[in-house]
Write a protein that holds these residues in place. Structure first.
Motif, mmCIF file in Angstrom:
data_model
loop_
_atom_site.group_PDB
_atom_site.id
_atom_site.type_symbol
_atom_site.label_atom_id
_atom_site.label_comp_id
_atom_site.label_asym_id
_atom_site.label_seq_id
_atom_site.Cartn_x
_atom_site.Cartn_y
_atom_site.Cartn_z
ATOM 1 N N UNK A 108 46.878 65.799 36.248
ATOM 2 C CA UNK A 108 46.855 64.343 36.451
ATOM 3 C C UNK A 108 46.012 63.542 35.460
ATOM 4 N N UNK A 109 45.182 64.203 34.635
ATOM 5 C CA UNK A 109 44.221 63.443 33.827
ATOM 6 C C UNK A 109 44.836 62.788 32.606
ATOM 7 N N UNK A 110 46.122 63.030 32.383
ATOM 8 C CA UNK A 110 46.782 62.326 31.295
ATOM 9 C C UNK A 110 46.746 60.825 31.465
ATOM 10 N N UNK A 111 46.696 60.357 32.711
ATOM 11 C CA UNK A 111 46.645 58.912 32.948
ATOM 12 C C UNK A 111 45.355 58.310 32.394
ATOM 13 N N UNK A 112 44.242 59.095 32.397
ATOM 14 C CA UNK A 112 42.993 58.587 31.828
ATOM 15 C C UNK A 112 43.085 58.546 30.304
ATOM 16 N N UNK A 113 43.619 59.612 29.707
ATOM 17 C CA UNK A 113 43.758 59.631 28.248
ATOM 18 C C UNK A 113 44.645 58.481 27.783
ATOM 19 N N UNK A 114 45.746 58.238 28.509
ATOM 20 C CA UNK A 114 46.657 57.156 28.140
ATOM 21 C C UNK A 114 46.004 55.794 28.343
ATOM 22 N N UNK A 115 45.250 55.629 29.435
ATOM 23 C CA UNK A 115 44.555 54.365 29.682
ATOM 24 C C UNK A 115 43.549 54.067 28.581
ATOM 25 N N UNK A 116 42.757 55.074 28.199
ATOM 26 C CA UNK A 116 41.755 54.860 27.156
ATOM 27 C C UNK A 116 42.404 54.629 25.792
ATOM 28 N N UNK A 117 43.562 55.230 25.595
ATOM 29 C CA UNK A 117 44.307 54.988 24.356
ATOM 30 C C UNK A 117 44.725 53.517 24.271
ATOM 31 N N UNK A 118 45.194 52.978 25.392
ATOM 32 C CA UNK A 118 45.688 51.602 25.380
ATOM 33 C C UNK A 118 44.544 50.587 25.424
ATOM 34 N N UNK A 119 43.479 50.898 26.161
ATOM 35 C CA UNK A 119 42.361 49.958 26.285
ATOM 36 C C UNK A 119 41.468 49.941 25.052
ATOM 37 N N UNK A 120 41.161 51.151 24.523
ATOM 38 C CA UNK A 120 40.130 51.263 23.490
ATOM 39 C C UNK A 120 40.651 51.817 22.165
ATOM 40 N N UNK A 121 41.914 52.225 22.127
ATOM 41 C CA UNK A 121 42.482 52.739 20.886
ATOM 42 C C UNK A 121 42.151 54.192 20.592
#
Length: 378
Positions: A108-121
């Motif tokens: 399930x932690x892919x959602x965190x990696x994707x969120x940080x990718x979109x929020x912080x690059x």
């Protein structure tokens, strides 16, 4: 290079082997990689809202945030999300600004990696081990779960599946990305070359797994052992397993196989390595796999294998290293056991180990991952 690791599978007190291969990959990275693992989990008997623990590993630091979980499931998910956000700020303040995020298993932690990718690059790379992409799991890999997994996979800078077969399965589900196959690793300083039994000593087969029958089909192994026992009595099957499955022990007792099937329970890495060194061949009868660590460990120990041709196994097993049979074929399993009991001494154990040294050694795998980091950052 500063790498923040997110592990969807992580060893826990009640499941100490879950995702341990992810930890081994992290510790295999070159010294130039500064690795911090961030995890959030439920804390037992926790009085405070949350607590941070710092756990030093072999070549990594683990920041573990334990939370007092709300009873409401939705509130628990929200608190987990907030604690991962807090953990990221904590790492940036006390350790480093991450150059890259390494996600181990998409859900399930892919959602965190994707969120940080979109929020912080932040860019992230994905190492995938999961059998959910296999055809046998098509009824699970669907709907919202599939959409979320594909979104995570397609936004990664590179996907590093543990077999070419897994890459093809992911592509079959619609993943379109750059791939680099990187196999599971083994510590070849721990798993050493053994010697086959000789004389009147009973020949030793070894099986290591969770004993979860839907995947490992251990019941098929036991049924075949019962038939083999009717033909010969010059062997033992030694079983190292993560979980107690009483039905299997009951089967052994009911069919009077106590003298040839020996259950050992959980063992340390050193004890597992010793079990390989004392074995004549390894048996795996799985219904589905990706690239089993147990086969890699067998090769590092110079041990030939008898295994089903599922997942990426055919990529590493050839006639010089063992026997491949069809999934679920108990007749072929019986023939293979008889053949290896008669011919295990004919295998070149040094050549099997040399293949492992050249292909799965931890330094080699660590360097391959490091090179993918460099490509991503450059």
């Amino acid at each position: 290079m500063n790498i923040l690791h997110l592990l969807s599978w992580f060893p826990k007190p009640d499941d100490p082997t879950l995702g341990n291969f992810c930890i081994r990959m992290i510790d295999a990275l070159p010294e130039d990689c500064h690795s911090v693992i961030l995890s959030v989990c439920d804390g037992k008997d926790l009085c405070k809202s949350f607590e941070i623990k710092t756990i030093e590993g072999a070549h990594h630091t683990h920041i573990q945030i334990q939370i007092r979980p709300p009873k409401n499931a939705a509130l628990r998910k929200l608190k987990m999300l907030r604690m991962y956000q807090y953990g990221l700020r904590y790492i940036k303040k006390n350790y480093f600004e991450p150059d890259l995020i390494h996600l181990h298993v998409s859900y399930p932690l892919g959602r965190m990696a994707l969120l940080w990718h979109k929020l912080y690059g932040y860019r992230y790379v994905l190492t995938e081990h999961w059998t959910i992409y296999q055809p046998q799991n098509k009824d699970v890999m669907r709907g919202a779960l599939k959409r979320n997994i594909l979104r995570v996979a397609n936004h990664a800078s590179v996907i590093m599946p543990v077999s070419l077969d897994l890459q093809h399965c992911m592509e079959g589900h619609g993943v379109r990305n750059r791939f680099k196959v990187i196999y599971n690793l083994v510590d070849t300083s721990v798993f050493r070359l053994g010697a086959p039994t000789s004389g009147n000593v009973k020949k030793r087969m070894l099986h290591i797994s969770t004993l979860r029958d839907e995947a490992k089909n251990f019941s098929g192994i036991l049924r075949t052992i019962e038939r083999l026992r009717q033909q010969r009595d010059d062997f033992e099957l030694h079983v190292i397993h993560d979980y107690e499955v009483l039905e299997f022990k009951a089967f052994v007792k009911e069919h009077h196989l106590d003298d040839c099937v020996i259950f050992h329970g959980k063992k340390t890495s050193a004890e597992v390595a010793e079990a390989y060194a004392q074995s004549d061949f390894f048996v795996l009868f799985s219904n589905f796999e990706n690239l089993p660590c147990v086969l890699v460990e067998a090769f590092a120990s110079g041990v030939p294998v008898l295994t089903t041709d599922v997942g990426g196994i055919a990529e590493i097993v050839n006639p010089e290293r063992g026997i491949l049979i069809h999934q679920g074929d108990e007749e072929a399993l019986l023939r293979g056991m008889n053949q290896l009991l008669d011919t295990y001494r004919d295998y070149d154990r040094q050549a099997i180990r040399q293949y492992a040294l050249q292909t799965f050694d931890s330094k080699i795998i660590g360097e391959q991952i490091f090179q993918e980091y460099l490509k991503t950052l450059n």
